[in-house]
Structure formats: structure tokens, C-alpha cells
Write a protein that holds these residues in place. Sequence first.
Motif, short mmCIF file in Angstrom:
data_model
loop_
_atom_site.label_atom_id
_atom_site.label_comp_id
_atom_site.label_asym_id
_atom_site.label_seq_id
_atom_site.Cartn_x
_atom_site.Cartn_y
_atom_site.Cartn_z
N LYS A 49 0.75 -1.18 -0.12
CA LYS A 49 -0.08 0.10 -0.01
C LYS A 49 0.91 1.31 -0.04
CE LYS A 49 -4.31 1.31 -0.35
NZ LYS A 49 -4.80 1.08 -1.50
N SER A 74 0.78 3.95 -2.88
CA SER A 74 0.31 5.14 -2.65
C SER A 74 1.44 6.36 -2.94
CB SER A 74 0.13 5.43 -1.07
OG SER A 74 -0.93 4.66 -0.75
N CYS A 109 -1.47 11.17 -1.83
CA CYS A 109 -0.64 10.11 -1.50
C CYS A 109 -1.12 9.46 -0.15
CB CYS A 109 0.86 10.51 -1.63
SG CYS A 109 1.87 9.08 -0.77
N ASN A 143 -4.73 7.80 -0.11
CA ASN A 143 -4.81 6.54 -0.83
C ASN A 143 -4.54 5.29 -0.03
OD1 ASN A 143 -5.11 5.69 -3.72
ND2 ASN A 143 -3.24 4.51 -3.25
N MET A 144 -3.77 5.54 1.10
CA MET A 144 -3.53 4.28 1.90
C MET A 144 -4.63 3.73 2.59
SD MET A 144 -0.18 3.93 2.39
CE MET A 144 0.02 2.99 4.01
N GLN A 196 -7.65 6.82 -10.45
CA GLN A 196 -8.13 5.77 -9.24
C GLN A 196 -8.61 4.46 -10.16
OE1 GLN A 196 -7.41 5.56 -6.31
NE2 GLN A 196 -6.70 7.77 -6.43
N ASP A 222 -5.40 2.85 -10.74
CA ASP A 222 -4.87 2.41 -9.82
C ASP A 222 -5.67 0.94 -9.08
OD1 ASP A 222 -3.55 1.71 -7.34
OD2 ASP A 222 -4.76 2.93 -6.28
#
Length: 411
Positions: A247, A251, A285, A288-289, A325, A328
Amino acid sequence: MTKKNTFMANSNYFTISIYTILTCLAVALIIKVLFYWKDSFAVIDSFLTAIAPFLLGMIFALLINPFVNWIRNTVLMKWFHFSNKILANFIAIFIAYILVVSVVVVGLIYIIPEFLASLTMLVDKVPQWADSTLTFLNDYADRHPNINLQYVIDSVGNADSYVQETLNKLVPSLTSALVVTGVSVVRYIFNIIVAMIVSFYLLLDKKKQARGIKRVIYAFLPQETAYKVCRGIRLAITTFGDFIDGKMIDSLIIGLITFVSMFVISLFDLPGYANCALLISIVVCITNMIPYFGPFLGGIPCAMLLSIYSLRSGLVFALLILIIQQLDGNVIGPKILGDSTGLRPLWVIFAITLGGWLAGVAGMFLGVPCLAVITKVMESIVDEKLEKKNIDMPVIQSEKLRWHLPKVSKK
């Protein structure tokens, strides 16, 4: 002459006595917690406050450990050909702490003033937005006299006054809150220093400490039980480590992609992108965790921040963050994380919701790996029970679920 009664030791009675005492203590503890909840909570809170430096130290060590491993194995031992593993480990820990602390301090120095400046700009922009909206509504009402927009016009005017008053109070109160927070950080600087020292020694002596814990487990538990406990601990550490490592890398990549994208967009003279690229990239960043909800927690405030400069800037960023996203979720995340948690989306959302209710943002982040550990341990126990009973469960793997008793394989 009568023979005196002598006490004969019996291991069975001793075991029954121990279990009875433990059961009574457990029942007393449950009654205490249920009927004296406030006092119990105060005791728990005091205990957690006392051991807070050690808990923080464990969290620091868990987060920095991947960085330390990379510096030791790749930078020092592979690139610079260090042969002494102990010295390489010490230098790697020292470098990791220096870099992490420097990044955090520089980030806070940059983020806090930029955030306050953005709020101040928002206070200045609200009257302009309200005037533009009122002008549009009045012109529309003049062109269409059969439509009554007076209620909407009055609502916009009242909302303008309310928002302006709220923001004027928010900026000074937020500034004072930041000052109070800074004073609190200085007040508890001792705990932070102790936590850093604890995490340093945890990383420095992790192999010796793991060996010592393993010795204690095997000393006080039966061999089979000790093996299961050690296997569960190893599974928990592996699950946590895989999730956090993956993660963090994911991120960092998303934050870098956001920064580069915003820098490229700023070349087209879109307002706000040049000024807020670094701030927004850091926010994206960090948030996003948190799985699933993280992009929304970071993307929505950032889009609102860019909307201060222009509505077009906010809309373009909303489209940009949706594209990032999707990239991701479908490409970067699966490549890096794989199936590190083994949880279905429903259980991930449940873990985030429950974790957020229990411990806020930290709980939203830690809820997923915690539930993953519990799930994997339960799966291991269930598999072991089924294996002992010689039960074959092919019906569970079939596409059409059938609720009947599984067949017992004959051996």
C-alpha cells in the motif's frame, strides 16, 4: 496408633483448580466491565496512555521496516557491497529515520501555511460566487417572469451570509487549534522521543526479540500449541507487512502520477494547478492508504480547493482523479498488492467502517489488515478441523450453492 492423613499431590486437581481460578477471574472481569463501564474505561484509558510510547514505537517500526530493508539489502549490501550485516542494518535504520523525519517536517512546514492560505482565499471568493449566482438568478427571473425564483434568490443570499460568517470564524479558530496542537506535540515530545527509541531498538534487535518470544511460547505451552501460536503470529506479521509494504508503494506511485499530471495540466494555464500540485499530491498519496474510501476522502477536498481558483479547475481535477483511481484499481494496485488480504470487497468495506468507528482514520487503515489476519487464522483453524474429520467439501467450490451435508471421504 492412627496414621496421619497426608496430602497427595494430584496434577488433575491442580489443573482443575487453575481453570476454576481463571474462570472466576474472567467472570469477575466481565462483570466489572459491564456494570462499571466508566471506571473500567478510565482504567483502560490510563493503561493505554502509559504504554502509548511503546505502541507508537511498534507502529513506527512497522511502517519504517520496509524502507530499512530496502536501504540495507539494496543500497548498502548490493550497491555499496557492505559485508557486515550488523553495521549495514544500523546504518540503514539511521538513514531511514533521518529521511522520514526530514520529509515529515518539510511536508508539515509546507502544507500548513498552504492550507491556511487556501482557506483565506476561499473566504475572499465566496462573496464573488454569491454575487455571480444572484446576478444569474435575477437575469433569469427577468427573462421568465412566470417562474417565481424569489425563494431561491433569498436562500442564496442567506447562504452567502452564513457561509461567510462561518468561514470568518473558522480560519482564526483553525489557526488557534493548530497552535494548541503544536503545544500539545511539544508537551508530549517525551513520548514521541521514547517511541522513536523503542522503534529503533525494535528494528535493531528484531531477530533476537523474535527468538526470545519464541522461546517463551515454547517454554510455557505444549509443543503443538506453541507451534500453532508461532504460526499465527508469523501469519499476522506477514499479512500486515505485505499489506503495508504494497500500500505504501502503491500510494507513492499514485502521488507521483498525480503530481506529474497536475504539472502537465498547469502548462495549459489552468488556474491553481501550479500552486497546489505538491500539496494535493501529498494529500492524495496519504489518503490513498485507505482502501476504497481513501480516494474520495482525498479527492473531494482537493477538487473543492481547486474550485476556489475556478470551477473548471475543480471539474478537471475530479475527472483526473477518477482516471488515476481507475488506473490504480485495475492495473497498479493488483500488480503491487495482488491478493495480500484475501478479503472480498464487502468485507473490506465492513473492516473500514468498523475500524473508522473504533479508531478514526487510523482504524480505517488498520481495519483491513486486522480483519485479514483474523480471517486467515480462522480459515487455518477451519481447514485443520475439516482435515481431522476427513470431510471433503467440493460442494462449496461449485458454482451453484447446494445446502446439503457434505460427503465424508472414506479412507
